[in-house]
Design a protein around this motif. Structure first.
Motif, PDB file in Angstrom:
ATOM      1  N   LEU A 155       0.941   3.828   0.590  1.00 47.33           N
ATOM      2  CA  LEU A 155       0.830   2.419   0.999  1.00 47.33           C
ATOM      3  C   LEU A 155       0.981   1.494  -0.198  1.00 47.33           C
ATOM      4  N   ASP A 156       1.719   0.424  -0.013  1.00 48.13           N
ATOM      5  CA  ASP A 156       1.823  -0.606  -1.042  1.00 48.13           C
ATOM      6  C   ASP A 156       0.633  -1.547  -0.858  1.00 48.13           C
ATOM      7  N   PRO A 157      -0.288  -1.615  -1.814  1.00 49.61           N
ATOM      8  CA  PRO A 157      -1.473  -2.455  -1.650  1.00 49.61           C
ATOM      9  C   PRO A 157      -1.140  -3.943  -1.559  1.00 49.61           C
ATOM     10  N   GLU A 158       0.079  -4.326  -1.944  1.00 49.24           N
ATOM     11  CA  GLU A 158       0.515  -5.722  -1.867  1.00 49.24           C
ATOM     12  C   GLU A 158       1.074  -6.070  -0.489  1.00 49.24           C
ATOM     13  N   ASP A 159       1.332  -5.079   0.360  1.00 50.54           N
ATOM     14  CA  ASP A 159       1.924  -5.299   1.682  1.00 50.54           C
ATOM     15  C   ASP A 159       0.819  -5.373   2.733  1.00 50.54           C
ATOM     16  N   ALA A 160       0.286  -6.585   2.912  1.00 50.05           N
ATOM     17  CA  ALA A 160      -0.845  -6.776   3.829  1.00 50.05           C
ATOM     18  C   ALA A 160      -0.497  -6.373   5.255  1.00 50.05           C
ATOM     19  N   GLU A 161       0.725  -6.606   5.668  1.00 51.37           N
ATOM     20  CA  GLU A 161       1.127  -6.251   7.029  1.00 51.37           C
ATOM     21  C   GLU A 161       1.066  -4.736   7.242  1.00 51.37           C
ATOM     22  N   ALA A 162       1.583  -3.973   6.281  1.00 49.75           N
ATOM     23  CA  ALA A 162       1.561  -2.518   6.389  1.00 49.75           C
ATOM     24  C   ALA A 162       0.135  -1.976   6.294  1.00 49.75           C
ATOM     25  N   VAL A 163      -0.668  -2.542   5.412  1.00 47.67           N
ATOM     26  CA  VAL A 163      -2.062  -2.110   5.280  1.00 47.67           C
ATOM     27  C   VAL A 163      -2.810  -2.382   6.584  1.00 47.67           C
ATOM     28  N   ALA A 164      -2.642  -3.593   7.121  1.00 50.20           N
ATOM     29  CA  ALA A 164      -3.308  -3.940   8.386  1.00 50.20           C
ATOM     30  C   ALA A 164      -2.877  -3.002   9.502  1.00 50.20           C
ATOM     31  N   GLY A 165      -1.579  -2.710   9.585  1.00 49.59           N
ATOM     32  CA  GLY A 165      -1.084  -1.811  10.621  1.00 49.59           C
ATOM     33  C   GLY A 165      -1.630  -0.405  10.485  1.00 49.59           C
ATOM     34  N   THR A 166      -1.690   0.077   9.263  1.00 50.62           N
ATOM     35  CA  THR A 166      -2.213   1.424   9.018  1.00 50.62           C
ATOM     36  C   THR A 166      -3.674   1.540   9.431  1.00 50.62           C
ATOM     37  N   PHE A 167      -4.443   0.480   9.191  1.00 50.17           N
ATOM     38  CA  PHE A 167      -5.873   0.524   9.482  1.00 50.17           C
ATOM     39  C   PHE A 167      -6.227  -0.044  10.859  1.00 50.17           C
ATOM     40  N   GLY A 168      -5.239  -0.545  11.575  1.00 48.58           N
ATOM     41  CA  GLY A 168      -5.476  -1.030  12.932  1.00 48.58           C
ATOM     42  C   GLY A 168      -6.277  -2.319  12.993  1.00 48.58           C
ATOM     43  N   ILE A 169      -6.059  -3.204  12.018  1.00 48.11           N
ATOM     44  CA  ILE A 169      -6.771  -4.483  12.009  1.00 48.11           C
ATOM     45  C   ILE A 169      -5.759  -5.617  11.907  1.00 48.11           C
TER      46      ILE A 169
END
Length: 151
Positions: free
Chosen positions: A91-105
């Motif tokens: 995961l790219d920690p700068e990619d908020a969209e991908a982080v949110a999607g991965t964590f379901g938030i």
């Protein structure tokens, strides 16, 4: 720009709408569930410290009895990732969209948690960051009454 993606380049109505999105994400069922999971993940960390600017960072944890063991420090969202067994290196920690999607938030929730973790107080130790962020997470959890309804 920071990992949270926050900037001062928005007008008053953009800010009002965004803060509404943050509030909605935090008080919703999915957001409250994630906050409770975050609290449990923070409490389960073997070393009570949080890093900034990354989901997870390798470090060395000294153990006087067994020697030095390689460990991994995490941010608040990274603590949940660790407890879920997510490979955060992908995961790219700068990619908020991908982080949110991965964590379901919601993306607004991910950005707000990152802001609290990384930017709220830049001059603190990882241990102080842990204590502050944990207290903040506790403060975001809406208490339930004995009947199980939210107040």
């Amino acid at each position: 720009m920071s990992r949270s993606g926050y900037s001062d380049d928005c007008d008053q109505w953009q800010l009002i709408r965004y803060r509404g999105a943050v509030a909605s994400a935090f008080r919703g069922k999915r957001g409250q569930s994630f906050l409770k999971e975050t609290l449990a993940a923070l409490d389960a960390l073997p070393v009570k410290r949080l890093v900034a600017n990354e989901l997870a960072a390798p470090d060395l944890i000294s153990c006087s009895h067994w020697g030095i063991h390689e460990g991994e420090s995490v941010c608040a969202i990274g603590a949940v990732g660790r407890s879920r067994g997510i490979d955060m290196a992908k995961l790219d920690p700068e990619d908020a969209e991908a982080v949110a999607g991965t964590f379901g938030i919601a993306e607004a929730m991910a950005r707000e948690i990152v802001y609290e973790n990384d930017e709220y107080s830049r001059s603190e130790t990882p241990e102080a960051r842990y204590a502050r962020v944990r207290a903040w997470v506790v403060g975001q959890i809406i208490p339930t009454t004995a009947r199980g309804t939210e107040r």
